[in-house]
Design a protein around this motif. Structure first.
Motif, PDB file in Angstrom:
ATOM      1  N   ALA A 131       0.808  -1.218   0.000  1.00  5.97           N
ATOM      2  CA  ALA A 131       0.000   0.000   0.000  1.00  5.97           C
ATOM      3  C   ALA A 131       0.840   1.267   0.000  1.00  5.97           C
ATOM      4  CB  ALA A 131      -0.942  -0.018   1.208  1.00  5.97           C
ATOM      5  N   CYS A 132       2.171   1.140   0.037  1.00  7.11           N
ATOM      6  CA  CYS A 132       3.026   2.324  -0.086  1.00  7.11           C
ATOM      7  C   CYS A 132       3.882   2.203  -1.351  1.00  7.11           C
ATOM      8  CB  CYS A 132       3.878   2.523   1.163  1.00  7.11           C
ATOM      9  SG  CYS A 132       4.206   4.262   1.527  1.00  7.11           S
ATOM     10  N   GLY A 133       3.631   1.164  -2.131  1.00  6.25           N
ATOM     11  CA  GLY A 133       4.305   1.031  -3.428  1.00  6.25           C
ATOM     12  C   GLY A 133       5.799   0.741  -3.349  1.00  6.25           C
ATOM     13  N   HIS A 134       6.259   0.171  -2.237  1.00  7.65           N
ATOM     14  CA  HIS A 134       7.703  -0.041  -2.110  1.00  7.65           C
ATOM     15  C   HIS A 134       8.231  -1.113  -3.059  1.00  7.65           C
ATOM     16  CE1 HIS A 134       7.692   1.870   2.202  1.00  7.65           C
ATOM     17  NE2 HIS A 134       7.297   2.702   1.252  1.00  7.65           N
ATOM     18  N   HIS A 135       7.344  -1.946  -3.601  1.00  5.48           N
ATOM     19  CA  HIS A 135       7.782  -2.917  -4.631  1.00  5.48           C
ATOM     20  C   HIS A 135       8.244  -2.159  -5.878  1.00  5.48           C
ATOM     21  CE1 HIS A 135       3.696  -1.890  -5.647  1.00  5.48           C
ATOM     22  NE2 HIS A 135       3.749  -2.568  -6.794  1.00  5.48           N
ATOM     23  N   ALA A 168      12.250  -2.340   5.939  1.00  3.51           N
ATOM     24  CA  ALA A 168      11.393  -1.897   7.049  1.00  3.51           C
ATOM     25  C   ALA A 168      11.251  -0.389   7.159  1.00  3.51           C
ATOM     26  CB  ALA A 168      11.921  -2.465   8.368  1.00  3.51           C
ATOM     27  N   GLU A 169      10.963   0.276   6.035  1.00  3.74           N
ATOM     28  CA  GLU A 169      10.732   1.726   6.122  1.00  3.74           C
ATOM     29  C   GLU A 169       9.488   2.007   6.956  1.00  3.74           C
ATOM     30  OE1 GLU A 169       9.141   5.513   5.710  1.00  3.74           O
ATOM     31  OE2 GLU A 169       8.133   3.821   4.792  1.00  3.74           O
ATOM     32  N   GLU A 170       8.490   1.106   6.843  1.00  6.02           N
ATOM     33  CA  GLU A 170       7.200   1.324   7.516  1.00  6.02           C
ATOM     34  C   GLU A 170       7.301   1.035   9.010  1.00  6.02           C
ATOM     35  OE1 GLU A 170       4.856   2.785   6.100  1.00  6.02           O
ATOM     36  OE2 GLU A 170       4.980   2.375   3.961  1.00  6.02           O
ATOM     37  N   GLY A 171       7.943   1.918   9.723  1.00  8.03           N
ATOM     38  CA  GLY A 171       7.957   1.812  11.179  1.00  8.03           C
ATOM     39  C   GLY A 171       9.132   1.060  11.763  1.00  8.03           C
ATOM     40  N   ALA A 409      -1.636   7.295   0.126  1.00  9.92           N
ATOM     41  CA  ALA A 409      -0.772   6.165   0.460  1.00  9.92           C
ATOM     42  C   ALA A 409      -1.461   5.339   1.542  1.00  9.92           C
ATOM     43  CB  ALA A 409       0.571   6.676   0.966  1.00  9.92           C
ATOM     44  N   HIS A 410      -1.056   4.113   1.697  1.00  8.43           N
ATOM     45  CA  HIS A 410      -1.560   3.215   2.739  1.00  8.43           C
ATOM     46  C   HIS A 410      -3.053   2.902   2.561  1.00  8.43           C
ATOM     47  CE1 HIS A 410       2.008   4.126   5.659  1.00  8.43           C
ATOM     48  NE2 HIS A 410       2.374   4.029   4.397  1.00  8.43           N
ATOM     49  N   SER A 411      -3.498   2.862   1.320  1.00  8.04           N
ATOM     50  CA  SER A 411      -4.894   2.526   1.046  1.00  8.04           C
ATOM     51  C   SER A 411      -4.928   1.299   0.121  1.00  8.04           C
ATOM     52  CB  SER A 411      -5.595   3.698   0.350  1.00  8.04           C
ATOM     53  OG  SER A 411      -4.978   3.954  -0.907  1.00  8.04           O
TER      54      SER A 411
HETATM   55 ZN   LIG Z   1       4.277   4.287   3.796  1.00  6.88          ZN
END
Ligand SMILES: [Zn+2]
Ligand SMILES: [Zn+2]
Length: 483
Positions: A131-135, A168-171, A409-411
């Protein structure tokens, strides 16, 4: 300087332009751009694989391995498991100065599994999703680096090119530990990008952020037969949350405090002997974040005292706000404009229109994806561990329209578009823009010097980087609940 249309129309000036370095650089950019076009299907498949792995922070084993495999195959020297993190890596090509770094993320978010369709439809209910498009983030950065490496080999361009695989950017703050381990110490410039719903290279900051898990321990008892023997950890947690909710009135403007209860007990007929809340505190100024965090710790201690329970805190993450660099973001902006935005086919327009009806904001025109936003400062409400990188090395990033305009983002809507052709096209725009920007940095030593001068001036004299997480080790199990 790039030759404009009117210059090209004048035969005598074309001859001059053909021999100028700017023209040679223009050709080099065109060559890297066509390399990326030619490999588009390959990189699309890499991104789709990572999208379907959808691995959470510090558990991105397959995602990280796939990018490492691509970089190794392209001739990069890959060092994995850096900074005490199994899924972090640094891939290097070349030697000497300048050292240009490109960041690559690949972690997903919990609970947001979604098929690439314009209505809510999880692939696996409550499973993670991108949901943040990190791929796309990780893949485009890798694709750009591979294309630039080939250009360096072809032209003999000097310097060191690095890809930082940052988990692990998400937190989880992977980059903080990589910064703390000194992995950026010799880097001249580090660039990043981020998936988004618009094409934008304007400079912007983010919020500093500290987070942690408060764990209360009480005494279990039968909740009806002998409640007087129990001391409820959940009572303590609710008392703490109530105090913090009242505190909101008395914190500086711009503060954000959010929490979730990750464990509130097992069953109503047991007095909970364990409860856990996961807190975030954000503010544009890291010093405010630290001050508010101390007050939240006091609320936790007070709640424990009043309920005869015990509390312990594990600081999970702490990131600095982004330090923008206008020299770099103007350079990126020129490249993003050269590449241009994302053009939809009729099918993609239909997808965007249908998905647009599920968004809560004001309706947006899908054609916005084609445009590049005017270069202007805009600060975001999120936080990123790129912030820590930006305080030790000149840094700038940009976004491309990998999502339908208006998508937050995050949706689930971000997962959906990121898993189909709209996301792929946005990724290609990002890969090209990134590659051209790295080329500029290798070709223009003055640009690197100017970015460094701005960085030094903005950071202020005598600045020493201190991570907000103190001396803790990477929270490799922060996505594993509960403790
Ligand atoms: Zn994010
Ligand atoms: Zn992100």
């Amino acid at each position: 300087m790039r030759p404009s249309r009117s210059i090209l129309a004048t035969a005598s000036l074309v001859a001059i332009a053909a021999t100028s370095p700017a023209h040679a650089q223009g050709d080099a950019k065109a060559a890297v751009s066509s390399t990326l076009d030619a490999r588009f299907a390959h990189w699309r498949d890499v991104a789709d694989s990572i999208w379907s792995f959808a691995e959470l922070g510090y558990q991105e084993r397959r995602s990280s391995a796939l990018l490492q495999q691509e970089l190794t195959a392209a001739g990069f020297e890959v060092k994995a498991g850096v900074a005490g993190i199994p899924t972090a890596f640094v891939a290097t090509h070349g030697s000497g100065k300048p050292v240009i770094g490109v960041l690559a993320e690949f972690d997903a978010l919990p609970g947001l599994s979604q098929a690439p369709v314009p209505e809510r439809k999880p692939v696996v209910d409550r499973a993670p999703g991108h949901a943040c498009g990190h791929h796309l983030f990780g893949t485009a950065s890798t694709a750009a680096a591979v294309a630039v490496k080939e250009w360096m080999a072809r032209t003999g361009a000097k310097g060191t090119l690095r890809v930082y695989g940052t988990p692990a950017e998400e937190g989880g703050g992977g980059k903080i530990y990589m910064v703390r381990a000194g992995l950026f110490d010799d880097v001249d410039v580090a660039l990043d990008w981020h998936p988004g719903s618009e094409n934008d290279a304007g400079p912007g900051s983010s919020l500093a952020n500290k987070s942690g898990k408060f764990r209360f321990r009480g005494a279990a008892a039968h909740a009806s037969a002998s409640p007087w023997d129990g001391r409820s950890a959940l009572d303590a947690l609710e008392a703490m949350n109530h105090m913090v909710d009242m505190m909101r009135e008395h914190v500086p403007d711009g503060t954000r405090i959010h929490y979730v209860i990750t464990n509130g007990g097992a069953a109503p007929n047991i007095v909970p002997d364990f409860a856990e809340a996961y807190y975030y505190v954000r503010h544009p100024d890291a010093r405010q974040v630290l001050a508010i965090w101390e007050r939240i710790e006091k609320a936790a201690a007070g709640a424990a005292m009043g309920t005869e329970t015990k509390v312990e805190l594990e600081v999970v993450n702490g990131v600095h706000a982004l330090l923008p660099n206008e020299t770099l973001s103007r350079m990126i902006d020129a490249n993003l404009r050269r590449v241009g935005g994302v053009k939809y086919t009729a099918e993609e327009r239909d997808f965007a229109t249908r998905l647009g009806t599920t968004l809560t904001g004001a309706p947006r025109d899908p054609a916005e994806a084609e445009r590049v936003k005017a270069w202007a400062r805009s600060d975001g409400g999120g936080s990123t561990d790129v912030g820590d990188v930006s305080w030790v090395v000149p840094n700038a990033g940009f976004s491309t329209a990998t999502w339908v305009p208006g998508t937050p983002a995050h949706s689930w809507q971000a997962v959906a578009a990121g898993g189909m052709s709209i996301g792929h096209k946005g990724m290609l725009v990002a890969a090209k823009t990134m590659a051209m920007s790295v080329q500029d940095l290798f070709a223009q030593p003055a640009l690197v010097r100017q970015a460094r001068a701005e960085f030094t001036q903005k950071r202020g004299s005598g600045y020493t980087y201190r991570p907000l997480i103190g001396d803790r080790s990477p929270p490799l199990d922060y996505r594993v609940n509960p403790k």
